[in-house]
Design a protein around this motif. Structure first.
Motif, mmCIF file in Angstrom:
data_model
loop_
_atom_site.group_PDB
_atom_site.id
_atom_site.type_symbol
_atom_site.label_atom_id
_atom_site.label_comp_id
_atom_site.label_asym_id
_atom_site.label_seq_id
_atom_site.Cartn_x
_atom_site.Cartn_y
_atom_site.Cartn_z
ATOM 1 N N ARG A 40 19.802 -87.811 -4.416
ATOM 2 C CA ARG A 40 19.143 -88.753 -5.341
ATOM 3 C C ARG A 40 19.222 -88.120 -6.724
ATOM 4 N NH1 ARG A 40 13.736 -90.993 -4.147
ATOM 5 N NH2 ARG A 40 14.646 -92.871 -5.032
ATOM 6 N N ASP A 53 18.298 -93.910 -12.063
ATOM 7 C CA ASP A 53 18.326 -93.176 -10.806
ATOM 8 C C ASP A 53 19.387 -93.773 -9.899
ATOM 9 O OD1 ASP A 53 16.206 -91.430 -11.401
ATOM 10 O OD2 ASP A 53 14.763 -93.034 -11.010
ATOM 11 N N LYS A 54 20.141 -92.891 -9.263
ATOM 12 C CA LYS A 54 21.237 -93.352 -8.416
ATOM 13 C C LYS A 54 21.241 -92.496 -7.147
ATOM 14 C CE LYS A 54 25.394 -95.644 -8.711
ATOM 15 N NZ LYS A 54 25.104 -96.965 -8.177
ATOM 16 N N THR A 55 21.559 -93.122 -6.019
ATOM 17 C CA THR A 55 21.611 -92.379 -4.758
ATOM 18 C C THR A 55 23.044 -92.330 -4.253
ATOM 19 O OG1 THR A 55 19.405 -93.227 -4.260
ATOM 20 C CG2 THR A 55 20.617 -92.231 -2.442
ATOM 21 N N VAL B 179 14.457 -98.363 -4.949
ATOM 22 C CA VAL B 179 15.249 -97.187 -4.564
ATOM 23 C C VAL B 179 16.719 -97.579 -4.503
ATOM 24 C CG1 VAL B 179 15.702 -95.484 -2.748
ATOM 25 C CG2 VAL B 179 13.346 -96.193 -3.240
ATOM 26 N N ASP B 180 17.529 -96.927 -5.325
ATOM 27 C CA ASP B 180 18.962 -97.180 -5.290
ATOM 28 C C ASP B 180 19.535 -96.627 -3.980
ATOM 29 O OD1 ASP B 180 21.577 -97.807 -6.664
ATOM 30 O OD2 ASP B 180 21.855 -95.675 -6.275
ATOM 31 N N TRP B 181 20.508 -97.334 -3.388
ATOM 32 C CA TRP B 181 21.150 -96.837 -2.155
ATOM 33 C C TRP B 181 22.657 -97.011 -2.282
ATOM 34 C CZ3 TRP B 181 23.569 -100.978 0.288
ATOM 35 C CH2 TRP B 181 23.102 -102.249 -0.067
ATOM 36 N N PRO B 182 23.421 -96.079 -1.694
ATOM 37 C CA PRO B 182 24.880 -96.150 -1.841
ATOM 38 C C PRO B 182 25.456 -97.307 -1.038
ATOM 39 C CG PRO B 182 24.246 -94.214 -0.559
ATOM 40 C CD PRO B 182 22.988 -94.889 -0.964
ATOM 41 N N LEU B 195 17.140 -93.040 4.948
ATOM 42 C CA LEU B 195 16.817 -93.101 3.517
ATOM 43 C C LEU B 195 15.396 -93.637 3.319
ATOM 44 C CD1 LEU B 195 18.147 -92.406 0.851
ATOM 45 C CD2 LEU B 195 19.052 -94.722 0.725
#
Lengths: 189, 326
Positions: A40, A53-55, B179-182, B195
């Motif tokens: 993260r 913010d990037k995952t 929440v950013d997720w790929p 996650l």
């Protein structure tokens, strides 16, 4: 094209995201003991200054941004561009107002600045932490008043306005911290 | 102006990142924990760090040694061989290695405290873990009355139905929480659940309250036995304390043929994901065929325990030299 794996992520690393150069501000590795791992990451877009913010899934790769910080000498402004030079090669670069940003308040000819180049053109300019500039306009000084507390505004040669002690006179040169915009000391010849 | 890079940080990189107080605390906790086990008649053992076999778990990467063999990621397999050979309750402080695990709460080399209780169920082992943590922290840190909840309850607390929700529903839950997720995991249900656990469930736990999550979905059984309830669950638990995962325990799988199937399944998943081929531990399979007594086992991150008891902000502050200075 160079790329970085998430294993190489650390703050300050420059990566390309949706075509924009970005810097990693913070990298947090998260992984449930028996589960999949993620990074993260807090990222600053170097063009817009925006933070997001990037995952990433751990192990994935991201394209590296061809971004380089260089120490350059500030030469002059022509009204549209600010011109900088690499001292060893005399190679010159012109930065526009967006790249120079707030640094323009602190640029003194011949001072060394950090110029961030992206694909070899200026993306951002960082003034030196301390600059010495002449006061071009301030109220008359109060002789002998060295008591603490009293301050007044003073306009510097670059146009920046800082708060200086009352005893400082017009025409004097003062040392200023560019990170806070605060007066540090008077500079005596 | 000097152009030497980062000379200021380099000149202090020889120094330990842990304070002298924390280094002393580490030594004290090692002593307290050894006493705790001695009082209960649990035998301290040592098993090899370098082995011809390694962990097949697709979510754990072993470090291969140039001269041959692998560094262990946990002492689990040889400890189970000792149990099969007739050792009763055993424990070990093991230095283990996990490739690529580096961060505020991770270091690729760390100390696992692993122990096994013969004839004890995983529910009782949770109380054992809590007792050990209380004994280790006595007079140094107090914790609230523990909380226990199932994996399904933990997920429900953040609005997720872990048994039913589809991948798009799980992704939507992450989106709703910002929440950013790929995008590469959009069809990977297990990854999305992981996650959600890391980013939504774990931060919702009270750091001062030992929180046990137990009865995991069978897909996350790892080496736990699966209980054939109407809705089957894996007899696995995790302890969360100080805002992080501190321990992982199992009602141990003792069935050799099922263990073999899980190894094979791990290897298939590794191949699908393009991960390195890992030799499954034939010694463990032979030991299971000989017979492993019913038992439960747990691995606790010792460095994290030091972190929780000392209040250190990161794992590096609990280690003399983290990987960046090793």
């Amino acid at each position: 094209m160079a790329s970085y794996s998430t294993n190489e992520f650390r703050s300050g690393l420059k990566i390309l995201l949706d075509g924009d150069p970005c810097a990693i501000v913070e990298n947090e590795f998260v992984k449930p003991g028996k589960g999949q791992a993620f990074n993260r990451v807090r990222i600053r877009n170097l063009k817009t200054g925006r933070v997001l913010d990037k995952t990433f899934k751990s192990g994935e790769s991201v394209e590296a941004a061809d971004v380089l910080d260089q120490e350059m000498q500030y030469l002059y402004a022509d009204g549209e561009f600010w011109h900088f030079m690499l001292p060893d090669t005399f190679e010159q670069h012109a930065a526009d107002a967006a790249a120079v940003g707030e640094a323009k308040e602190w640029l003194k000819e011949q001072d060394m600045c950090t110029v961030t180049l992206w694909n070899n053109s200026p993306l951002a300019v960082m003034p030196p932490n301390f600059v010495e500039l002449e006061i071009v306009e301030t109220d008359p000084g109060l002789k002998g008043d060295t008591a603490q507390g009293g301050v007044k505004p003073a306009k510097l040669a670059t146009g920046a306005v800082v708060r200086v002690p009352l005893f400082i006179e017009q025409g004097e040169v003062v040392r200023v911290d560019t990170r806070t915009g605060e007066y540090v000391s008077r500079v005596k010849d | 102006m000097s152009t030497f890079p980062a000379s200021r940080t380099d000149s202090t990189a020889w120094r330990p990142t842990a304070s002298l107080e924390i280094l002393k605390l580490r030594a004290r906790l090692l002593g307290r924990i050894r006493d705790w086990f001695a009082e209960r008649g649990v035998l301290e053992v040592e098993t090899p760090a370098l082995s011809r076999f390694a962990a097949t778990d697709p979510n754990i990467e072993s470090l291969e040694v140039a001269g041959g063999g692998w560094l262990h990621t946990s002492p689990e397999f040889p400890m189970k061989r000792l149990l099969a050979a007739g050792c009763e309750d055993i424990y070990q402080f093991a230095r283990v290695f996990r490739k690529g695990e580096s961060g505020r709460r991770h270091n690729p080399e760390f100390t696992l405290l692993e122990w096994y209780r013969v004839g004890m169920g995983y529910q009782d082992l949770m109380d054992d873990v809590l007792d050990l943590c209380i004994a280790a922290g006595a007079g140094l840190r107090d914790w609230k009355t523990p909380r226990k909840l199932t994996y399904a309850q933990a997920m429900a607390s953040v609005g997720v139905d872990s048994g039913r929700d589809s991948s798009p529903e799980l992704a939507a839950r992450l989106d709703a929480a910002g929440v950013d997720w790929p995008r590469s995991v959009k069809d990977d249900r297990e990854a999305l659940l992981d996650l959600i656990l890391s980013t939504l469930v774990e931060p919702s736990f009270d750091p001062a309250q030992p929180t046990f999550v137990y009865d995991f979905p069978p897909a996350q059984a790892a080496l736990a036995t699966i209980r054939p309830d109407p809705v089957p669950v894996a007899e696995r638990f995790e302890l969360f304390l100080g805002g992080m995962e501190l321990a992982n325990g199992f009602g141990e799988l003792t069935n050799a043929s099922e263990q073999r199937q899980r190894f094979e399944q791990d290897c298939r998943r590794r191949a699908e994901r393009g991960q390195p081929d890992i030799p499954a531990d034939e010694f463990l399979l032979a030991a299971l065929e000989h017979g492993l007594p019913a038992c439960s086992g747990v691995a606790l991150g010792f460095d994290r325990l030091v972190m929780v008891i000392s209040g250190a902000p990161d794992l590096a502050s609990a280690l003399a030299f983290p990987s960046g200075r090793a």
